[in-house]
Design an enzyme around this catalytic site. Structure first.
Site: not given
Ligand code: NAD
Length: 247
Positions: A152, A156
């Site tokens: 991961y 990133k």
């Molecule tokens: P989440 O799981 O709630 O939402 C992510 C969505 O992406 C889900 O609905 C999932 O079905 C969809 N998804 C996954 N794989 C996919 C694919 N191959 N094609 C299309 N859609 C797909 O997660 P989130 O926390 O909202 O994450 C969103 C972004 O934020 C990600 O890139 C994650 O790495 C990043 N992020 C999240 C956090 C955190 O703490 N939540 C921190 C840093 C970065």
């Protein structure tokens, strides 16, 4: 009244949940035409139902599948003003010597290659228009080594690299390409701890991070860069983490 996205077509990936959903919602409520994609049809249906009456098109699509991305591009009708690459998955907190091929390949396929391919499809339309805004979702793990496992974290950092390369290459053509690096956010993202070493190291580092925030707080940062409010910003990696990066 005019919203920040009035008259604009905006693609949002991961629109079914968490940060992507909050971003798509805000774009729609601020007058934009949203093309929201996600692998979860069920989540997209719920999102569309909640935004009845707004200009929302949802497409069940996997960013790792070329045919799915082709369907998304078809739905745009050839005009895309902005793209928010939000879809992403976590790893299982494994240090490099414990990384499985399966985790490495899947994390890179979604977080890096999917983002690259959709951007690659959208950028020619933006170059023709002489304008466009792309916001990629990085992570605190794109800035430091202590926020997740090796796969991961590397994925990133790759998002940061793609953002900077694109900002540099396309800036003179009127495109802006920026990234938001979220800290902890309460969403549906799944993080497993499959390594005692990874768990000990990452949990120790998380102890100094601010409390997790909401997806709406992230949508505020993302739509700032995505909209013309970000007019003078290109190639920026914006931490949106309640101050974690100051620790
Ligand atoms: P989440 O799981 O709630 O939402 C992510 C969505 O992406 C889900 O609905 C999932 O079905 C969809 N998804 C996954 N794989 C996919 C694919 N191959 N094609 C299309 N859609 C797909 O997660 P989130 O926390 O909202 O994450 C969103 C972004 O934020 C990600 O890139 C994650 O790495 C990043 N992020 C999240 C956090 C955190 O703490 N939540 C921190 C840093 C970065």
């Amino acid at each position: 009244t005019e919203g920040r996205f009035t008259g604009k077509t905006v693609i949002v990936t991961g629109a079914g949940s968490g940060i992507g959903r909050a971003t798509a919602s805000r774009v729609a409520r601020e007058g934009g035409r949203v093309i929201g994609l996600d692998i979860s049809e069920e989540r997209l249906k719920a999102f569309a139902a909640e935004h009845d009456g707004l200009d929302v098109t949802v497409i069940t699509a996997d960013v790792t599948k070329d045919d799915d991305l082709a369907r998304v591009m078809e739905a745009t009708g050839g005009k895309v003003d902005a793209l928010a690459n939000v879809a992403g998955i976590m790893d299982n907190m494994t240090p490099l010597h414990e990384v499985s091929d399966e985790i490495w390949n899947r994390v890179f396929a979604v977080n890096v290659t999917g983002l690259m391919k959709l951007s690659r499809a959208v950028i020619p339309l933006m170059l023709d228009a002489g304008r466009g805004s792309i916001v990629n979702i990085a992570s605190e793990a794109g800035l430091r080594g202590s926020a997740a496992g090796a796969a991961y974290t590397a994925s990133k950092h790759a998002v940061v690299g793609l953002t900077k390369s694109s900002a540099f290459m396309y800036g003179p053509s009127g495109l802006r390409v920026n990234a938001v690096a979220p800290g902890g956010v309460i969403t549906n993202i799944e993080a497993r701890f499959d390594s005692p070493l990874g768990e000990e190291r990452v949990m120790g580092a998380l102890a100094v991070s601010p409390p997790p925030t909401t997806a709406d707080q992230l949508a505020a940062s993302i739509t700032f860069l995505l909209s013309d409010d970000g007019v003078n910003l290109n190639g920026v990696i914006l931490p949106s983490d309640g101050g974690w990066s100051a620790v």
